[in-house]
Design an enzyme around this catalytic site. Structure first.
Site, PDB file in Angstrom:
ATOM      1  N   SER A 187       0.799  -1.216   0.000  1.00  0.00           N
ATOM      2  CA  SER A 187       0.000   0.000   0.000  1.00  0.00           C
ATOM      3  C   SER A 187       0.836   1.272   0.000  1.00  0.00           C
ATOM      4  O   SER A 187       0.368   2.307  -0.450  1.00  0.00           O
ATOM      5  CB  SER A 187      -0.967  -0.012   1.190  1.00  0.00           C
ATOM      6  OG  SER A 187      -0.286  -0.286   2.386  1.00  0.00           O
ATOM      7  N   HIS A 215      -5.641  -3.258  -2.799  1.00  0.00           N
ATOM      8  CA  HIS A 215      -5.355  -2.313  -3.900  1.00  0.00           C
ATOM      9  C   HIS A 215      -5.381  -2.978  -5.272  1.00  0.00           C
ATOM     10  O   HIS A 215      -5.150  -2.319  -6.273  1.00  0.00           O
ATOM     11  CB  HIS A 215      -3.994  -1.643  -3.668  1.00  0.00           C
ATOM     12  CG  HIS A 215      -3.944  -0.891  -2.392  1.00  0.00           C
ATOM     13  ND1 HIS A 215      -4.419   0.390  -2.259  1.00  0.00           N
ATOM     14  CD2 HIS A 215      -3.526  -1.257  -1.156  1.00  0.00           C
ATOM     15  CE1 HIS A 215      -4.273   0.792  -1.008  1.00  0.00           C
ATOM     16  NE2 HIS A 215      -3.735  -0.196  -0.309  1.00  0.00           N
ATOM     17  N   LYS A 246     -12.071   1.062  -1.984  1.00  0.00           N
ATOM     18  CA  LYS A 246     -10.993   1.622  -2.804  1.00  0.00           C
ATOM     19  C   LYS A 246     -11.463   1.652  -4.264  1.00  0.00           C
ATOM     20  O   LYS A 246     -12.297   2.468  -4.603  1.00  0.00           O
ATOM     21  CB  LYS A 246      -9.704   0.854  -2.539  1.00  0.00           C
ATOM     22  CG  LYS A 246      -9.219   1.199  -1.122  1.00  0.00           C
ATOM     23  CD  LYS A 246      -8.082   0.407  -0.586  1.00  0.00           C
ATOM     24  CE  LYS A 246      -7.755   0.940   0.815  1.00  0.00           C
ATOM     25  NZ  LYS A 246      -6.987  -0.001   1.617  1.00  0.00           N
TER      26      LYS A 246
HETATM   27  C1  LIG Z   1      -6.991  -0.090   3.096  1.00  0.00           C
HETATM   28  C2  LIG Z   1      -6.416  -1.419   3.422  1.00  0.00           C
HETATM   29  C3  LIG Z   1      -7.048  -2.272   4.326  1.00  0.00           C
HETATM   30  C4  LIG Z   1      -8.226  -1.838   5.150  1.00  0.00           C
HETATM   31  O1  LIG Z   1      -9.391  -1.732   4.407  1.00  0.00           O
HETATM   32  P1  LIG Z   1     -10.530  -0.738   4.901  1.00  0.00           P
HETATM   33  O2  LIG Z   1     -11.737  -1.186   4.175  1.00  0.00           O
HETATM   34  O3  LIG Z   1     -10.070   0.632   4.510  1.00  0.00           O
HETATM   35  O4  LIG Z   1     -10.652  -0.886   6.380  1.00  0.00           O
HETATM   36  C5  LIG Z   1      -6.541  -3.541   4.501  1.00  0.00           C
HETATM   37  N1  LIG Z   1      -5.426  -3.934   3.864  1.00  0.00           N
HETATM   38  C6  LIG Z   1      -4.771  -3.122   3.011  1.00  0.00           C
HETATM   39  C7  LIG Z   1      -3.552  -3.616   2.323  1.00  0.00           C
HETATM   40  C8  LIG Z   1      -5.240  -1.834   2.772  1.00  0.00           C
HETATM   41  O5  LIG Z   1      -4.583  -1.022   1.963  1.00  0.00           O
END
Ligand SMILES: *Cc1c(COP(=O)(O)O)cnc(C)c1O
Length: 400
Positions: A187, A215, A246
């Site tokens: 990330s 992602h 996302k």
């Molecule tokens: C954003 C993210 C999460 C958490 O997801 P949310 O729905 O925002 O709580 C988990 N793992 C990774 C790698 C992320 O980038």
């Protein structure tokens, strides 16, 4: 007494200021999009994970309204009491169908957030075995790390992308339950985990492979089905997690795994059981978002993002900052010192460009960075403006 307690917290906050580690909340006043008003100013943003530009798409917005009129706003209870609506079930069927080419006998389970889904996964996969061991990639997301802490399993961390060290750890382990855990797209770095090699090891040593595709879901693979489609992987060892806040532009996350694993989570995963189900309207809106992702328009949007990524990478000419090697929407520019990253972010903001500065503990010490994210909603001119501004700031920095 109270003042003493408060004083302790105040001293810690002062320390954050001294180390340039204090974070601030910025208030956005417009929908998530490249052009936003934040704290009263109009800026061009390169911050969000709304990679396909669906967070304010009129069709998804309309579907949310439709979902609210069909099912109401609140679910009223946890899934196991009375909060599990037809909208949740339909979404889970749809997600399972999307992942079915890659995970045999798959079933999907919807969660309110990816954070909770990861807590649920780490605890559920290990709670039945006091000897369980987790093998965790060094750059894993905080939610996975917190899930591991909550799980009470023993945790071995292997260096970023280091398949050889992982193999040694797996070979030397006597654990009866082994779980390898990795982000697919990192990330804060944007690079991909070597999933085909990781899967080979998991099959060889009888381990689960947990893939957090936060992602990648919506972005990778010909139909946006995620990193498993990208690599063409299929295995009973895979436990897949995708997020829906996302690229999907809405909210929530899902686990897709063998139906027995998912049934076990429904029975035992406390972060699933002891929380109110997300609004059924969100689940309903997600069906529209998934239609766009898997259709021709999704493919076009992904191709546009790829063109923007190439445009950015072909035109950066700043030193000594480092644009990390990445083929994804996440294009990090490593500055180094915290104050340095904050200064560049402030200079960009001064020119109407909003890029977040990411500092420890989110990234390792002395690798503070700008985390540029590119979205299908950006234009080529948006990206040129960002790159030209960064190149000029870089030049000034060199002469400083
Ligand atoms: C954003 C993210 C999460 C958490 O997801 P949310 O729905 O925002 O709580 C988990 N793992 C990774 C790698 C992320 O980038």
């Amino acid at each position: 007494m109270t003042m003493e307690l408060l004083g302790r917290i105040q001293r810690e906050l002062d320390l954050l200021d001294q180390r340039d580690l204090r974070r601030v909340l910025r208030v956005t006043e417009t929908p998530c999009a490249p052009r936003v008003r934040v704290d009263g100013r109009h800026v061009l943003a390169f911050c969000s994970n709304d990679y396909l530009g669906l967070a304010s798409d009129p069709r998804v917005v309309r579907a949310l309204g439709e979902g609210a009129s069909l099912y109401g706003v609140g679910s009223g209870a946890s899934h196991l009491i009375s909060g599990h609506s037809r909208a949740h079930a339909a979404l889970e069927d749809r997600l399972a169908q999307m992942v079915s080419p890659f995970v045999p006998s798959v079933r999907a389970l919807y969660f309110s957030t990816g954070y909770m889904a990861n807590l649920a996964l780490m605890t559920a996969l290990t709670c039945m075995d006091a000897q369980a061991e987790i093998f965790s990639e060094a750059l894993n997301h905080a939610s996975l790390i917190d899930g591991m802490r909550l799980s009470r399993a023993s945790v071995n961390v292997y260096p970023h992308g280091d398949v050889a060290v992982l193999e040694t750890l797996l070979r030397d382990s006597a654990a009866t339950t082994k779980v390898v855990v990795t982000d697919s797209v990192f990330s804060m770095d944007g690079d991909l985990a070597p999933l085909p090699q990781l899967l080979r090891l998991c099959e060889k040593y009888g381990a689960w492979l947990v893939v957090d595709d936060a992602h990648g879901f919506g972005m990778l693979g010909a139909e946006g089905r995620g990193v498993l489609q990208h690599f063409g992987l299929r295995s009973e060892h895979i436990v897949y997690l995708g997020t829906l806040g996302k690229a999907a532009g809405v909210s929530g996350a899902f686990v897709a795994a063998n139906a027995s694993v998912v049934e076990w989570m429904v029975q035992r995963a406390r972060p699933y059981i002891y929380t109110t189900a997300a609004s059924p309207a969100l689940a309903h809106a997600l069906l529209t978002s998934l239609d766009i992702i898997t259709g021709a328009e999704g493919a076009q949007r992904r191709a546009h993002v790829q063109a923007l990524i190439q445009l950015m990478r072909a035109n950066v000419a700043f030193h000594p900052w480092e644009l990390l090697k990445s083929d994804t929407s996440i294009q990090p520019v490593v500055i180094g010192p915290n104050q340095g990253a904050l200064d560049v972010a402030a200079a960009l903001l001064g020119q109407g460009l909003w890029v977040p500065a990411i500092r420890p503990p989110t990234v390792p010490a002395d690798t503070a960075r700008l985390r540029v994210t590119l979205s299908a909603a950006h234009t080529e001119d948006d990206v040129r403006l960002l790159v030209n501004t960064l190149n000029e700031l870089g030049k000034k920095n060199e002469h400083a």
